[in-house]
Design a protein around this motif. Sequence first.
Motif, mmCIF file in Angstrom:
data_model
loop_
_atom_site.group_PDB
_atom_site.id
_atom_site.type_symbol
_atom_site.label_atom_id
_atom_site.label_comp_id
_atom_site.label_asym_id
_atom_site.label_seq_id
_atom_site.Cartn_x
_atom_site.Cartn_y
_atom_site.Cartn_z
ATOM 1 N N LEU A 112 20.999 -26.434 17.898
ATOM 2 C CA LEU A 112 21.578 -27.614 17.254
ATOM 3 C C LEU A 112 22.936 -27.938 17.863
ATOM 4 C CD1 LEU A 112 21.490 -29.750 14.965
ATOM 5 C CD2 LEU A 112 22.519 -28.029 13.467
ATOM 6 N N GLU A 113 23.761 -26.928 18.033
ATOM 7 C CA GLU A 113 25.099 -27.138 18.579
ATOM 8 C C GLU A 113 25.047 -27.685 20.000
ATOM 9 O OE1 GLU A 113 29.243 -27.230 18.391
ATOM 10 O OE2 GLU A 113 27.700 -27.021 16.833
ATOM 11 N N ASN A 114 23.992 -27.319 20.742
ATOM 12 C CA ASN A 114 23.839 -27.768 22.127
ATOM 13 C C ASN A 114 23.005 -29.042 22.249
ATOM 14 O OD1 ASN A 114 25.015 -25.692 24.243
ATOM 15 N ND2 ASN A 114 24.217 -24.479 22.536
ATOM 16 N N ASP A 115 22.736 -29.706 21.117
ATOM 17 C CA ASP A 115 22.035 -30.991 21.098
ATOM 18 C C ASP A 115 20.657 -30.934 21.758
ATOM 19 O OD1 ASP A 115 24.188 -32.476 19.857
ATOM 20 O OD2 ASP A 115 25.242 -32.342 21.763
ATOM 21 N N LEU A 116 19.937 -29.834 21.557
ATOM 22 C CA LEU A 116 18.626 -29.693 22.178
ATOM 23 C C LEU A 116 17.480 -30.143 21.275
ATOM 24 C CD1 LEU A 116 19.001 -26.328 24.132
ATOM 25 C CD2 LEU A 116 19.163 -28.662 24.991
ATOM 26 N N TYR A 117 17.756 -30.386 20.016
ATOM 27 C CA TYR A 117 16.706 -30.854 19.114
ATOM 28 C C TYR A 117 16.563 -32.372 19.170
ATOM 29 C CZ TYR A 117 16.411 -26.277 16.804
ATOM 30 O OH TYR A 117 16.211 -24.950 16.531
ATOM 31 N N ASP A 118 15.318 -32.807 18.983
ATOM 32 C CA ASP A 118 15.011 -34.236 18.964
ATOM 33 C C ASP A 118 14.553 -34.709 17.594
ATOM 34 O OD1 ASP A 118 15.099 -34.849 22.010
ATOM 35 O OD2 ASP A 118 13.833 -33.056 21.841
ATOM 36 N N PHE A 119 13.824 -33.846 16.880
ATOM 37 C CA PHE A 119 13.257 -34.204 15.595
ATOM 38 C C PHE A 119 13.326 -33.008 14.647
ATOM 39 C CE2 PHE A 119 10.764 -36.519 18.907
ATOM 40 C CZ PHE A 119 11.285 -37.788 18.659
ATOM 41 N N THR A 120 12.977 -33.261 13.382
ATOM 42 C CA THR A 120 12.997 -32.208 12.374
ATOM 43 C C THR A 120 11.712 -32.247 11.555
ATOM 44 O OG1 THR A 120 14.133 -33.705 10.838
ATOM 45 C CG2 THR A 120 15.522 -32.219 12.143
ATOM 46 N N GLY A 121 11.420 -31.145 10.883
ATOM 47 C CA GLY A 121 10.256 -31.089 10.013
ATOM 48 C C GLY A 121 10.449 -30.031 8.947
ATOM 49 N N SER A 122 9.699 -30.161 7.874
ATOM 50 C CA SER A 122 9.840 -29.213 6.765
ATOM 51 C C SER A 122 8.994 -27.967 6.957
ATOM 52 C CB SER A 122 9.451 -29.894 5.450
ATOM 53 O OG SER A 122 8.032 -30.048 5.357
ATOM 54 N N ASP A 123 7.829 -28.096 7.586
ATOM 55 C CA ASP A 123 6.838 -27.019 7.695
ATOM 56 C C ASP A 123 6.482 -26.465 6.314
ATOM 57 O OD1 ASP A 123 4.998 -25.427 8.926
ATOM 58 O OD2 ASP A 123 6.429 -24.199 10.036
ATOM 59 N N ILE A 124 6.446 -27.349 5.331
ATOM 60 C CA ILE A 124 6.118 -26.929 3.973
ATOM 61 C C ILE A 124 4.637 -26.550 3.871
ATOM 62 C CG2 ILE A 124 5.735 -27.857 1.629
ATOM 63 C CD1 ILE A 124 8.469 -29.247 1.915
ATOM 64 N N HIS A 125 4.411 -25.339 3.336
ATOM 65 C CA HIS A 125 3.066 -24.842 3.062
ATOM 66 C C HIS A 125 2.813 -24.710 1.561
ATOM 67 C CE1 HIS A 125 3.379 -23.575 7.270
ATOM 68 N NE2 HIS A 125 2.114 -23.186 7.260
ATOM 69 N N SER A 126 3.881 -24.443 0.816
ATOM 70 C CA SER A 126 3.722 -24.091 -0.594
ATOM 71 C C SER A 126 5.021 -24.370 -1.348
ATOM 72 C CB SER A 126 3.371 -22.608 -0.720
ATOM 73 O OG SER A 126 4.485 -21.814 -0.305
ATOM 74 N N LYS A 127 5.028 -24.044 -2.619
ATOM 75 C CA LYS A 127 6.228 -24.239 -3.432
ATOM 76 C C LYS A 127 7.358 -23.310 -3.019
ATOM 77 C CE LYS A 127 4.130 -26.262 -7.556
ATOM 78 N NZ LYS A 127 3.910 -26.128 -9.019
ATOM 79 N N THR A 128 7.039 -22.255 -2.295
ATOM 80 C CA THR A 128 8.084 -21.346 -1.807
ATOM 81 C C THR A 128 9.067 -22.100 -0.929
ATOM 82 O OG1 THR A 128 6.548 -19.472 -1.868
ATOM 83 C CG2 THR A 128 8.534 -19.220 -0.538
ATOM 84 N N GLU A 129 8.547 -22.895 -0.009
ATOM 85 C CA GLU A 129 9.431 -23.680 0.872
ATOM 86 C C GLU A 129 10.147 -24.769 0.089
ATOM 87 O OE1 GLU A 129 6.411 -21.771 3.473
ATOM 88 O OE2 GLU A 129 6.193 -23.055 1.721
ATOM 89 N N ILE A 130 9.468 -25.372 -0.854
ATOM 90 C CA ILE A 130 10.113 -26.376 -1.711
ATOM 91 C C ILE A 130 11.345 -25.774 -2.375
ATOM 92 C CG2 ILE A 130 9.877 -27.784 -3.794
ATOM 93 C CD1 ILE A 130 8.194 -28.979 -1.642
ATOM 94 N N ASN A 131 11.201 -24.582 -2.936
ATOM 95 C CA ASN A 131 12.312 -23.929 -3.625
ATOM 96 C C ASN A 131 13.480 -23.650 -2.688
ATOM 97 O OD1 ASN A 131 10.875 -23.921 -6.026
ATOM 98 N ND2 ASN A 131 10.063 -21.859 -5.730
ATOM 99 N N GLN A 132 13.169 -23.324 -1.439
ATOM 100 C CA GLN A 132 14.236 -23.060 -0.473
ATOM 101 C C GLN A 132 15.077 -24.320 -0.218
ATOM 102 O OE1 GLN A 132 15.080 -20.057 1.378
ATOM 103 N NE2 GLN A 132 13.934 -19.238 -0.355
ATOM 104 N N PHE A 133 14.426 -25.471 -0.160
ATOM 105 C CA PHE A 133 15.153 -26.728 0.022
ATOM 106 C C PHE A 133 16.140 -26.965 -1.112
ATOM 107 C CE2 PHE A 133 12.185 -27.782 3.297
ATOM 108 C CZ PHE A 133 12.736 -28.840 4.002
ATOM 109 N N GLN A 134 15.804 -26.463 -2.295
ATOM 110 C CA GLN A 134 16.623 -26.722 -3.475
ATOM 111 C C GLN A 134 17.682 -25.666 -3.733
ATOM 112 O OE1 GLN A 134 13.194 -26.757 -6.086
ATOM 113 N NE2 GLN A 134 13.300 -28.981 -6.334
ATOM 114 N N THR A 135 17.438 -24.438 -3.295
ATOM 115 C CA THR A 135 18.294 -23.335 -3.733
ATOM 116 C C THR A 135 18.994 -22.559 -2.628
ATOM 117 O OG1 THR A 135 16.433 -21.755 -3.711
ATOM 118 C CG2 THR A 135 16.804 -22.995 -5.750
ATOM 119 N N ALA A 136 18.490 -22.637 -1.393
ATOM 120 C CA ALA A 136 19.084 -21.844 -0.315
ATOM 121 C C ALA A 136 20.225 -22.611 0.348
ATOM 122 C CB ALA A 136 18.019 -21.480 0.724
#
Length: 244
Positions: free
Chosen positions: A198-222
């Motif tokens: 990220l710091e070296n500007d190498l990313y072009d796009f982003t994604g959640s890679d959400i599979h389940s509510k576990t990832e949902i919870n991470q978006f809210q609490t981590a």
Amino acid sequence: MFPFIKTKHYLKDLLPENYIDIHNHLLPGIDDGAKTIQETTELIAAMKELNIHKGIATPHTFNSKWNNTSQTIKTAFRIATKEKANKEFLKNYASEYMLDSSLMAKMKEEELLCLHDNFLLLEFPMLSNPFNLYEMLFEIKIKNYKIILAHPERYLYLHNSMVKYEKLKEFGVFFQLNLLSLTGYYGKIIQKKALELLENDLYDFTGSDIHSKTEINQFQTAKLQIPNKKKMEHLLLKNSIFLK
């Protein structure tokens, strides 16, 4: 390596208005994501609460593990979008293709499912670098696909040299950050590499890679710590091309 990191955020607070997610596993019963239409509906409702406006479904196509075809994905998409709310959220379907010899054979027989405008989402094997990597990437490019590499920060065999990442970029490969990598969800080593890319500007796009509510919870609490909030905000806006 990085500037002093002092600002803490939750991922849900950083997502821009009209954000479209280009990497998730929402379609029911065809990979390691949602198992039922009810789970699909619940995940989509939760994603809307995270300020994710739209999504393109990208189930795995992985020989001998998730043997999806264009037809199985299309059928799962039709089942998922029978629910009105799901239909409003899911803009389209594609796939996250494993880069291997079976994909090369599939590509000769049929058109692959793209996110938009020939953008093709690929993943590499997790444990080892394909010995004929650039030969396969070249075959894909001559078919006029635009290659997006899913979560480049997660391939540990690339970590020992930034030159490996730079070579992929020079070859025309786009990089998609798994947003949860920034929280340490996949481990501290992957978090560190994500911050470096990220710091070296190498990313072009982003994604959640959400599979389940576990990832949902991470978006809210981590909590995540990023060196440059404006740089992250700019990256998140790049997904807007997939709303067209």
